[in-house]
Design a protein around this motif. Structure first.
Motif, PDB file in Angstrom:
ATOM      1  N   GLY A 285       0.830  -1.199   0.000  1.00 13.10           N
ATOM      2  CA  GLY A 285       0.000   0.000   0.000  1.00 13.10           C
ATOM      3  C   GLY A 285       0.862   1.245   0.000  1.00 13.10           C
ATOM      4  N   ARG A 286       0.239   2.364   0.238  1.00  9.63           N
ATOM      5  CA  ARG A 286       0.897   3.679   0.166  1.00  9.63           C
ATOM      6  C   ARG A 286       1.496   4.055   1.517  1.00  9.63           C
ATOM      7  N   VAL A 287       2.751   4.545   1.478  1.00 12.71           N
ATOM      8  CA  VAL A 287       3.434   5.030   2.680  1.00 12.71           C
ATOM      9  C   VAL A 287       3.701   6.516   2.447  1.00 12.71           C
ATOM     10  N   ALA A 288       3.003   7.393   3.172  1.00  7.21           N
ATOM     11  CA  ALA A 288       3.106   8.827   2.906  1.00  7.21           C
ATOM     12  C   ALA A 288       3.034   9.649   4.193  1.00  7.21           C
ATOM     13  N   PRO A 289       4.047   9.539   5.051  1.00  5.63           N
ATOM     14  CA  PRO A 289       4.041  10.363   6.258  1.00  5.63           C
ATOM     15  C   PRO A 289       4.520  11.780   5.944  1.00  5.63           C
ATOM     16  N   ASP A 290       4.327  12.683   6.905  1.00  9.31           N
ATOM     17  CA  ASP A 290       4.816  14.051   6.753  1.00  9.31           C
ATOM     18  C   ASP A 290       6.316  14.129   6.990  1.00  9.31           C
ATOM     19  N   SER A 291       6.910  13.067   7.516  1.00 11.95           N
ATOM     20  CA  SER A 291       8.336  13.084   7.857  1.00 11.95           C
ATOM     21  C   SER A 291       9.115  12.089   6.999  1.00 11.95           C
ATOM     22  N   ASP A 292       9.939  11.237   7.603  1.00 14.44           N
ATOM     23  CA  ASP A 292      10.892  10.406   6.873  1.00 14.44           C
ATOM     24  C   ASP A 292      10.462   8.939   6.823  1.00 14.44           C
ATOM     25  N   VAL A 293      10.985   8.226   5.809  1.00 14.81           N
ATOM     26  CA  VAL A 293      10.745   6.791   5.672  1.00 14.81           C
ATOM     27  C   VAL A 293      12.085   6.094   5.500  1.00 14.81           C
ATOM     28  N   VAL A 294      12.272   4.992   6.229  1.00 18.12           N
ATOM     29  CA  VAL A 294      13.437   4.129   6.053  1.00 18.12           C
ATOM     30  C   VAL A 294      12.918   2.725   5.794  1.00 18.12           C
ATOM     31  N   VAL A 295      13.364   2.125   4.694  1.00 17.37           N
ATOM     32  CA  VAL A 295      13.047   0.725   4.408  1.00 17.37           C
ATOM     33  C   VAL A 295      14.318  -0.053   4.718  1.00 17.37           C
ATOM     34  N   GLY A 296      14.258  -0.908   5.753  1.00 18.19           N
ATOM     35  CA  GLY A 296      15.425  -1.674   6.180  1.00 18.19           C
ATOM     36  C   GLY A 296      15.803  -2.753   5.179  1.00 18.19           C
ATOM     37  N   GLU A 297      16.976  -3.370   5.392  1.00 18.76           N
ATOM     38  CA  GLU A 297      17.486  -4.385   4.468  1.00 18.76           C
ATOM     39  C   GLU A 297      16.515  -5.529   4.254  1.00 18.76           C
ATOM     40  N   LYS A 298      15.785  -5.929   5.272  1.00 17.44           N
ATOM     41  CA  LYS A 298      14.806  -7.018   5.148  1.00 17.44           C
ATOM     42  C   LYS A 298      13.417  -6.479   4.836  1.00 17.44           C
ATOM     43  N   GLY A 299      13.266  -5.172   4.760  1.00 11.00           N
ATOM     44  CA  GLY A 299      11.967  -4.548   4.515  1.00 11.00           C
ATOM     45  C   GLY A 299      11.554  -4.626   3.064  1.00 11.00           C
ATOM     46  N   MET A 300      10.223  -4.614   2.844  1.00 10.84           N
ATOM     47  CA  MET A 300       9.659  -4.684   1.497  1.00 10.84           C
ATOM     48  C   MET A 300       8.416  -3.810   1.459  1.00 10.84           C
ATOM     49  N   VAL A 301       8.366  -2.904   0.474  1.00 13.67           N
ATOM     50  CA  VAL A 301       7.183  -2.079   0.258  1.00 13.67           C
ATOM     51  C   VAL A 301       6.710  -2.315  -1.166  1.00 13.67           C
TER      52      VAL A 301
END
Length: 156
Positions: A44-60
């Motif tokens: 889905g959509r990731v849209a915060p007003d601040s920052d996003v970090v996708v970690g090494e094991k993360g998947m978006v």
């Protein structure tokens, strides 16, 4: 200490983040004022007003739009950083990316288009009304397709 822990701590004392843990799956839209750290899976959509970090094991699997985006893991979808976008050496990104400042590390996998976006220029009409000198400037010439040939004048 992992680079992801350093990223979370760099937000400052008392800072809070929405954390999607390894093994967790989230489907929907993530918005709000806190940083978002993805170590699990988000569809889905990731849209915060601040920052996003996708970690090494993360998947978006979806669009990411945030102030600053740092990707260590995998993203399938378009990514927009309002201030900065970083594709780290362990990432895999399939989608178009846009930001005024970008860093793509050696080893990063990227398939898509890059748009270096910045301040949007004023429309010509607004600029002309803003300054007298601009009002005296000649009009912009637009490329138009050539006119279709008309009938030849008689006697030529």
């Amino acid at each position: 200490m992992t680079s992801l822990q350093r990223d979370a701590e760099s937000a400052g004392p008392g800072a809070r983040a929405t954390y999607i843990a390894p093994g967790a799956r989230f489907e929907g839209e993530i918005t709000g004022g806190t940083d978002v750290v993805v170590e699990g899976e988000v569809k889905g959509r990731v849209a915060p007003d601040s920052d996003v970090v996708v970690g090494e094991k993360g998947m978006v699997n979806g669009e990411i739009s945030a102030r600053t985006v740092r990707i260590h893991g995998r993203v399938i979808g378009n990514v927009r950083g309002r201030e900065r976008l970083e594709l780290m050496g362990t990432c895999s990104v399939e989608g178009d990316v846009a930001a005024p400042r970008m860093a793509i590390a050696d080893g990063a996998f990227f398939k898509g288009n890059v748009e270096m976006v910045g301040a949007i220029p004023e429309p010509v009409a607004a600029a002309a009304s803003a300054s007298p000198a601009a009002a005296k400037a000649p009009p912009l010439v637009q490329n138009k397709p050539p006119a279709a040939p008309g009938p030849k004048p008689a006697g030529s």
